[in-house]
Design a protein around this motif. Structure first.
Motif, short mmCIF file in Angstrom:
data_model
loop_
_atom_site.label_atom_id
_atom_site.label_comp_id
_atom_site.label_asym_id
_atom_site.label_seq_id
_atom_site.Cartn_x
_atom_site.Cartn_y
_atom_site.Cartn_z
N GLY A 127 41.73 44.21 32.96
CA GLY A 127 41.81 45.61 32.57
C GLY A 127 43.09 46.22 33.09
N SER A 128 43.11 47.54 33.25
CA SER A 128 44.34 48.21 33.65
C SER A 128 44.84 47.75 35.01
N ALA B 165 47.66 33.95 38.22
CA ALA B 165 46.70 33.76 37.13
C ALA B 165 45.78 34.96 37.04
N ILE B 166 45.39 35.29 35.82
CA ILE B 166 44.47 36.39 35.56
C ILE B 166 43.24 35.84 34.84
N VAL B 167 42.07 36.13 35.37
CA VAL B 167 40.81 35.71 34.74
C VAL B 167 40.26 36.87 33.93
N GLU B 168 40.15 36.70 32.63
CA GLU B 168 39.67 37.76 31.74
C GLU B 168 39.14 37.14 30.45
N PRO B 169 37.87 37.39 30.10
CA PRO B 169 37.31 36.77 28.89
C PRO B 169 37.60 37.50 27.59
N SER B 170 37.94 38.79 27.66
CA SER B 170 38.02 39.61 26.45
C SER B 170 39.28 39.34 25.64
N GLU B 171 39.13 39.30 24.33
CA GLU B 171 40.26 39.11 23.44
C GLU B 171 41.03 40.40 23.19
N MET B 172 40.38 41.56 23.44
CA MET B 172 41.02 42.86 23.22
C MET B 172 41.07 43.66 24.51
N SER C 195 54.05 37.84 30.40
CA SER C 195 54.50 36.55 29.88
C SER C 195 54.68 35.55 31.02
N GLY C 196 54.20 34.34 30.79
CA GLY C 196 54.30 33.28 31.78
C GLY C 196 53.16 33.22 32.75
N VAL C 197 52.44 34.32 32.93
CA VAL C 197 51.28 34.34 33.83
C VAL C 197 50.14 33.58 33.17
N LYS C 198 49.43 32.79 33.94
CA LYS C 198 48.33 32.00 33.40
C LYS C 198 47.16 32.91 33.06
N TRP C 199 46.66 32.80 31.86
CA TRP C 199 45.48 33.56 31.44
C TRP C 199 44.28 32.61 31.41
N VAL C 200 43.33 32.83 32.28
CA VAL C 200 42.10 32.05 32.29
C VAL C 200 41.09 32.79 31.42
N LYS C 201 40.89 32.30 30.21
CA LYS C 201 40.07 33.00 29.22
C LYS C 201 38.60 32.71 29.45
N SER C 202 38.08 33.18 30.58
CA SER C 202 36.70 32.92 30.97
C SER C 202 36.16 34.12 31.76
N ARG C 203 34.88 34.05 32.06
CA ARG C 203 34.23 35.09 32.86
C ARG C 203 33.96 34.54 34.27
N VAL C 204 34.22 35.34 35.28
CA VAL C 204 33.94 34.93 36.65
C VAL C 204 32.43 34.95 36.88
N ASN D 213 37.89 30.42 49.67
CA ASN D 213 39.02 30.89 48.87
C ASN D 213 38.99 30.32 47.45
N SER D 214 37.83 30.49 46.80
CA SER D 214 37.70 29.94 45.46
C SER D 214 36.77 30.79 44.61
N VAL D 215 36.91 30.65 43.31
CA VAL D 215 36.00 31.30 42.36
C VAL D 215 35.59 30.26 41.32
N ARG D 216 34.49 30.54 40.65
CA ARG D 216 34.02 29.66 39.58
C ARG D 216 33.84 30.51 38.34
N THR D 217 34.14 29.93 37.18
CA THR D 217 34.02 30.64 35.91
C THR D 217 32.90 30.06 35.06
#
Length: 446
Positions: free
Chosen positions: A48-49, A68-75, A105-114, A122-126
């Motif tokens: 989000g913002s 890296a940014i974890v975000e599932p939404s396409e919009m 640009s260049g930042v990894k987008w993890v297209k998943s939900r946490v 120091n870890s997360v799972r999606t």
């Protein structure tokens, strides 16, 4: 190997590998069957913002390949404009852009939900089965809407005459209900929970009044604002001005009234009187705008990162976690005692940028967030009361004039300037709020 088996092997490999899409950023993609582990220096939860802004800022600090940014939404949506969408002044299309276009640009987008956060390791799972470890974590998960906590919702939205500016799925129903209004009660609610943009539930009331006057229907309407709060607005200077607007336009305000049920088939809204437990009042409506109860994301509730209420447990000045020094937070998911707005996110982003940089250099945070937030209180199709204040509810106004007065120039800021600042300033990590401009305009005086 048969052709079918070869195709299956190729598809499996494609599902596991990292790839670049046409926008130039990286994304991770796995399935539960191909769960894997990754490591990144700075992991941002939420696109989000706050998440995108911090992703852009951190990219400049440590390089895109280390973020890296974890975000599932396409919009991705600029939600503050939905106030005007619900009143027909802006299109819903203008509020959204593909997430791919706002991820730095260049930042990894993890297209998943946490689905799980483990700060002790120091870890997360999606939800794709991926485990991602990090050195520093920025939590920007926003909040959850809970329409289901009101009996009769969300299924009630299948009926006409009811909408909500708080969801892209229901905001256009607000405009439809307003256009179709004939006569009777127009009812607006404010829930008994923290909400994002706490001025928004009454903004649509003022716009409804203006629209009905413009279309000659106001004499047939009774406009009712039922709020769970004991006040119209939390800062007295602006509340006093809003009460003047309420009285001048013959609007009805009922304090300490909380929406608990919607009987959409009968066009009835049921409110509990919070000062008299057990007492309820039923309002017939020709139009109903619902502000839903809201709460922290499920993944935070009960986690080591949360406070007792489920919100991210932060130091309100440094935005660093109170228990885990390599964890930071921003925006609606936090327990910061200030209204949850995009303006607050902007101010927090500048503070967080500085303090994370200090931590990475083995120094102590030295920049303080004063709770600055802003709420452009739209009172008509061309006027706004621009409320700006700090943690203590003290006005912290940018312009050298009385912002508690309705002004046309502030409406144009809300409708045209602020969206531009959002898309081209905040999301690119270039806008940290109006603090420096306030100092300049007030000649260095607060």
């Amino acid at each position: 190997m048969t052709a079918t088996a070869l195709r299956a092997q190729i598809n499996w490999w494609r599902g596991c590998q990292r790839a670049y899409d046409r926008t130039g950023y990286q994304y991770f993609h796995t399935t539960n069957q191909t769960a894997s582990k990754e490591h990144v220096k700075i992991l941002v939860l939420g696109g989000g913002s706050g998440g995108v802004a911090m992703g852009a800022r951190m990219k400049r600090k440590v390089g895109a390949e280390n973020v890296a940014i974890v975000e599932p939404s396409e919009m991705h949506y600029y939600q503050p404009i939905w106030t005007l969408v619900g009143a027909g002044a802006k299109s819903v299309e203008s509020s959204g852009r593909p997430t791919a276009s706002v991820i730095p640009s260049g930042v990894k987008w993890v297209k998943s939900r946490v689905t799980e956060v483990n700060p002790d390791t120091n870890s997360v799972r999606t939800d794709s089965g991926k485990e991602i470890s990090y050195k520093y974590l920025i939590v920007a998960l926003g909040l959850q809407l809970h329409f289901e906590k009101i009996k009769g919702l969300p299924e009630g939205f299948e009926h006409p005459k009811i909408g909500s500016n708080y969801s892209v799925k229901t905001v256009q129903k607000t405009w439809k209900a307003l256009q179709d209004f004939k006569e009777g009660n127009a009812v607006f609610s404010f829930p008994n929970t923290p909400v994002k943009c706490p001025g928004a539930p009454q903004k649509i009331m003022y716009l409804t009044d203006a629209f009905l006057r413009k279309t000659g229907k106001r004499s047939n309407a009774n406009i009712v604002y039922n709020t769970s709060l004991p006040v119209l607005f939390g800062v007295k200077k602006y509340a006093d001005s809003l009460w003047e607007v309420v009285k001048a336009r013959d609007l009805t305000v009922n304090l300490r009234h909380n929406l608990i049920e919607v009987r959409a088939d009968k066009q009835e809204a049921v409110f509990e009187n919070l000062d008299k437990p057990g007492e309820t009042n039923v309002f017939k409506y020709e139009m109903l705008h619902v502000t839903p109860p809201m709460g922290p994301p499920d993944v935070l509730k009960g986690s080591p990162l949360a406070d007792e209420a489920g919100w991210l447990n932060l130091n309100k000045e440094t935005l660093q976690h109170n228990v885990y020094p390599n964890v930071f937070g921003i925006g609606d998911c936090t327990n910061l005692p200030t209204p949850k707005t995009a303006a607050a996110v902007a101010a927090q982003s500048g503070v967080l940028d500085r303090n994370i940089t200090r931590i990475m250099k083995k120094s102590q945070p030295d920049k303080t967030y004063d709770g600055y937030t802003s709420c452009p209180l739209v009172t008509s199709y061309n006027t706004v009361i621009l409320a700006e204040f700090d943690y203590n509810g003290q006005p912290l106004e940018t312009f050298p004039l009385d912002q508690s007065k309705e002004r046309r120039i502030m409406y144009y800021m809300k409708a045209d300037v602020m969206p531009h600042l959002y898309w081209h300033g905040l999301l690119r990590g270039l806008w940290g709020g109006p603090g420096p401009y306030r100092t300049l305009m007030h000649l260095g005086m607060k």
